[in-house]
Every structure is written in C-alpha cells, then in structure tokens.
Scaffold this motif. Structure first.
Motif, short mmCIF file in Angstrom:
data_model
loop_
_atom_site.label_atom_id
_atom_site.label_comp_id
_atom_site.label_asym_id
_atom_site.label_seq_id
_atom_site.Cartn_x
_atom_site.Cartn_y
_atom_site.Cartn_z
N LYS A 15 -1.34 4.77 12.70
CA LYS A 15 -0.11 4.57 13.06
C LYS A 15 0.22 3.79 14.30
O LYS A 15 1.43 3.32 14.13
N THR A 16 -0.84 3.59 14.94
CA THR A 16 -0.49 2.49 16.12
C THR A 16 -0.29 0.97 15.43
O THR A 16 0.67 0.09 15.72
N TYR A 17 -0.76 0.62 14.50
CA TYR A 17 -0.80 -0.68 13.59
C TYR A 17 0.70 -0.62 13.10
O TYR A 17 1.51 -1.69 13.38
N PHE A 18 1.08 0.52 12.49
CA PHE A 18 2.39 0.10 11.77
C PHE A 18 3.64 0.09 12.85
O PHE A 18 4.45 -0.66 12.61
N THR A 19 3.62 1.07 13.91
CA THR A 19 4.35 1.16 14.79
C THR A 19 4.44 -0.32 15.65
O THR A 19 5.52 -0.92 15.96
N ALA A 20 3.28 -0.91 16.23
CA ALA A 20 3.25 -2.01 16.94
C ALA A 20 3.71 -3.27 16.04
O ALA A 20 4.73 -4.16 16.60
N THR A 21 3.19 -3.42 14.82
CA THR A 21 3.80 -4.57 14.16
C THR A 21 4.94 -4.70 13.71
O THR A 21 5.56 -5.64 13.46
N ARG A 22 5.76 -3.34 13.38
CA ARG A 22 7.04 -3.48 12.94
C ARG A 22 7.86 -3.81 13.96
O ARG A 22 8.94 -4.55 14.01
N ARG A 23 7.51 -3.19 15.25
CA ARG A 23 8.29 -3.73 16.48
C ARG A 23 8.18 -5.26 16.65
O ARG A 23 9.27 -5.90 16.83
N ALA A 30 -11.20 -10.26 1.32
CA ALA A 30 -10.27 -11.39 1.91
C ALA A 30 -8.77 -10.90 1.78
O ALA A 30 -7.89 -11.84 1.70
N ASP A 31 -8.55 -9.69 1.38
CA ASP A 31 -7.23 -9.30 1.23
C ASP A 31 -6.12 -9.60 2.60
O ASP A 31 -6.83 -9.22 3.52
N THR A 32 -5.16 -10.04 2.58
CA THR A 32 -4.36 -10.01 3.69
C THR A 32 -3.26 -9.05 3.44
O THR A 32 -2.96 -8.65 2.48
N GLN A 33 -2.37 -9.24 4.60
CA GLN A 33 -1.42 -8.00 4.59
C GLN A 33 -0.18 -8.51 3.69
O GLN A 33 0.09 -9.59 3.17
N GLN A 34 0.49 -7.26 3.00
CA GLN A 34 1.42 -7.41 2.23
C GLN A 34 2.18 -6.33 2.23
O GLN A 34 1.86 -5.27 1.77
N GLU A 35 3.42 -6.50 2.45
CA GLU A 35 4.34 -5.30 2.97
C GLU A 35 4.61 -4.72 1.48
O GLU A 35 5.25 -5.38 0.62
N THR A 36 4.62 -3.26 1.40
CA THR A 36 5.14 -2.73 0.41
C THR A 36 5.63 -1.33 0.82
O THR A 36 5.14 -0.33 1.31
N ARG A 37 7.04 -1.13 0.58
CA ARG A 37 7.80 0.27 0.84
C ARG A 37 7.28 0.80 2.15
O ARG A 37 7.14 1.88 2.18
N GLY A 38 7.49 -0.23 3.18
CA GLY A 38 7.41 0.17 4.50
C GLY A 38 5.88 0.40 4.73
O GLY A 38 5.60 0.66 6.02
N ALA A 39 5.01 0.03 3.77
CA ALA A 39 3.50 0.10 4.08
C ALA A 39 2.88 -1.10 3.84
O ALA A 39 3.56 -2.13 3.64
N TYR A 40 1.60 -1.36 3.40
CA TYR A 40 1.14 -2.52 3.07
C TYR A 40 -0.05 -2.20 1.80
O TYR A 40 -0.59 -1.06 2.01
N ALA A 41 -0.10 -3.30 1.19
CA ALA A 41 -0.99 -2.84 -0.12
C ALA A 41 -1.67 -4.13 -0.18
O ALA A 41 -1.06 -5.26 -0.04
#
Length: 412
Positions: free
Chosen positions: A217-225, A400-411
C-alpha cells in the motif's frame, strides 16, 4: 527425480565504454520495439513480428519480444508500460564460458544485433556456482535471460532448469502431503493430516501477510504521488527499497516453509497449479490490482526450489475450489470473512473453520486422491521468470522483471 527451475544472477564486471554503449543501444532499441508493438495492440506473435522485425536487434531479442508482447495484451491486460523493461533474450542466444585459471572465471556472450555479440566477464552469485557449472557441463538447460542496468551496473538473469534427485526413495503412498495455501490474509498457510487423518500442526504466516499488504500500500501510494509530480527517479528509489523489504519477507517465509516440511516424516509439499490463476482473477479493479500484484507465482517458485534443494519433493494439484470446499465433507461453502470458512452442510461437524487452513488441507487431500500432476504447459514452470514478480521493480534475489503499470497496478 524432480525438475527444478531457478534464476541465476550474474553481474557484468566493469564493461568498457564501448561495451556500455553497445548495451545501451540494445536496451534502447528493445524498449522502442516493445513500446511500438504494445501500442499496436499485437495479440499474436505474427503481429508482433511485423513490428519488431525492423529494429536493429538480434533475432534472440526479437523472438523474445514476439512471445512477450501478446502475453501483455492478452494475459496481463496491461494498459500501459513502464519505461525500464529488461531486455529479454530467448535461450538460444546466450553462451557461457568458464576460465577457472582467470581471476574472473565466468564469461557470457550477450547478443547485440544479428552479426555482433558481446563477450562479457561476469560475477555470479556464489551460492549458485553449482548451477553455473551444471549449465557449462550440459547438465542443466538454459532458458530465457534478461539484461538490465541498475545504478550504473549491468546484470544478467538467466533461467536454468535441471533434474534434482529426491531426498529419499520413499514411494508416493508413503509420503505425508503438506498442503501449502498461498493467500493474501495469511501470506502462506501449511497443514497436513496425522496418522488418524485429522488435520494437525497448521502454521500460518498471517503477520507477514499484514506486513506485505502495508508495504505494498505504501509502495502504490508513494510512487503514484511522486510520478504525478514528475519525480520518477525518487519514485523508483522508494519502490526499490520497499520491494527489497517485501522480498526479504518472501525469502524468510519460504525458507521457514521448507523447514516446516523437514520436521514432518517423509514429506511432500503440495501446491496449487497456478498456470491460469491470473487469467481467472476478475473481482473488480481494486481486488484485481491487489491479487495480480500479490506475488503468488513468486512465492510458489521460491517454496518449490528451496524445498527441492532440501531434498523435499514438490507436487502441484488442480486449484479449483480448494478455498471453497469443506475439507471434512466436500460441500461447497462460503467465506463470510477473509479468514473464516463456513460449511453449508448441516450434517457436517464443521460449521466454521479457519479458511486458509481449510484450503491447505484440501490441497494436501488432492495429492492423496491421486490428482497430483506434472507441469503440462510449455511455459508452465515455477521459476521466478514469468509472473513471479507481478508488481515490483526488478529483484536482486530472483528475477529481472521491472515495473510495468497495469490497470492501476503493476505486472510483469
């Protein structure tokens, strides 16, 4: 024998300025091809090929793209991409060389484009030396690899598969199946039946589930802001730190699961076959974000290889209704709360039961009923390779997967 898949970690040692430039050229061409194929909404390898064929990349990178892009559009339902994907190569593209007489013993050939390859000295994870030696000797099979840069250092993660002997020659009928339920409330739950058939010694990692939920939750909130403010670099740094904390929890819990199994006579760990679990998740945007990002496959993979390395066999069973059926009578019940299972059969002695323990027992029972099965699908392995990181920056421990935004999340 049990087939075990693992992701091997290699750090590229001080590339020259020329080789750094070539690595960055490869990364830039790969990411542009990935974005163009994704923006074209390619759902088949043929469609992706029509886009990526024009780029100055090796065939190994193009073939990996042709496989990966349709997964993004049809399996993960990605809405947009992050800018920093690792470069993927199919298994044919890499060669490993060992020079034990040199100060740096290991060398890896990295494809640049069709007629040009880079031989790079590499420093492996010392705990994985036996895997590298098995690859070099032909006793293990190389799979897909991923190239990425972090804080000026280049890394290559290589998937390897080999057969590992089971810890003993005990027959399947003599094994004690331990059901492993991977969930959100309790990160992992394990349980088995005693000699009388009664569920015994359940263990739940519920506090760890709370910790991971809080960190995510901290991750999603902080990174989005931060991303909204344009602070991408700070967001990436915070994301790396939070996901390293989550990864530490995953490794500790999966190690303790293997230790639990070692305490049981003639154990076999039984997990759900998660081949299609992500495609069946459709609980609304909020729950989809949480479940797609929960890391089912990563926990599954870590439990599997830690168990097998300890000589404990691992089997998978059909996951259908393991969380909904009563372990005592088989009736399909319901969960009024996340942690509570209620049986609807009035004749059954079970009225309410701890839901995750109920699920773990059902998973173990499916092994006893003969439903245990081997992996049957071409891409169906338990490596920390595909789906193992559903929501995180790339992981120094496993993949070695890196971030990839999907529908408000990451996959991944």
């Amino acid at each position: 024998m049990t087939e075990l898949t693992k992701t091997l970690e290699l750090k590229l040692v001080e590339p020259t300025a020329h080789k750094r430039r070539k690595l960055r050229e490869t990364r830039e061409a790969y990411q542009q091809a990935l974005h163009d194929a994704f923006d074209a909404d390619c759902t088949t390898q043929t469609e992706a090929n029509d886009i990526v064929v024009e780029y100055d990349l090796s065939g190994y990178a193009k073939n990996a793209l042709k496989q990966y892009v349709p997964q993004l559009t049809t399996t993960y339902n990605a809405d947009e991409l992050h800018d920093d994907h690792p470069v993927r190569f199919t298994n044919e593209g890499l060669r490993l060389d060992h020079k034990p007489e040199n100060a740096i013993e290991w060398y890896i050939k990295i494809p640049h484009h069709e007629d040009y390859h880079l031989w790079m000295p590499a420093q492996p994870n010392p705990e994985q030396r036996d895997w590298l030696e098995a690859l070099h000797a032909g006793d293990a099979e190389i799979g897909e690899s991923r190239l990425f840069e972090r804080e000026g250092t280049w890394y290559l993660h290589v998937t390897a598969t080999r057969d590992v002997k089971d810890g003993s020659e005990v027959s399947a009928d003599e094994r004690t199946p331990i059901g492993v339920d991977i969930g959100e409330a309790s990160l992992v739950t394990v349980c088995h039946r005693d000699d009388h058939g009664s569920p015994t010694a359940p263990e739940l990692w519920a506090d760890e589930g709370k910790t991971v939920r809080r960190l995510r939750k901290t991750y999603f909130t902080a990174t989005r802001r931060l991303q909204t403010r344009g602070s991408e670099r700070i967001a990436d740094s915070i994301g790396d730190d939070l996901w390293n904390q989550i990864d530490d929890v995953f490794h500790r819990v999966t190690r303790e699961v293997a230790e639990y199994a070692e305490s049981v006579g003639n154990p076999v760990l039984v997990l759900e076959d998660l081949t299609h679990i992500r495609e069946s998740m459709d609980y609304g945007e909020y729950m989809n974000r949480r479940l797609h990002g929960w890391g089912f496959a990563k926990l599954h993979a870590q439990i599997r290889y830690k168990a097998v390395e300890s000589g404990i066999p691992v089997k998978t069973v059909n996951p259908r209704n393991t969380s909904k059926e009563c372990h005592a009578c088989g009736e399909v019940g319901y969960r009024p709360k996340q942690a509570t299972f209620t049986c609807t059969n009035d004749a059954c002695w079970v009225s309410e039961y701890q839901a995750d323990v109920n699920g773990a027992i059902n998973i173990a029972d499916r092994y006893l009923s003969g439903e245990s099965r081997s992996r049957e699908h071409e891409n169906d392995d338990d490596s920390a390779e595909d789906g193992a990181r559903l929501t995180a920056p790339q992981d120094s421990h496993a993949d070695a997967d890196t971030q990839q935004e999907t529908r408000g999340a990451y996959a991944s």
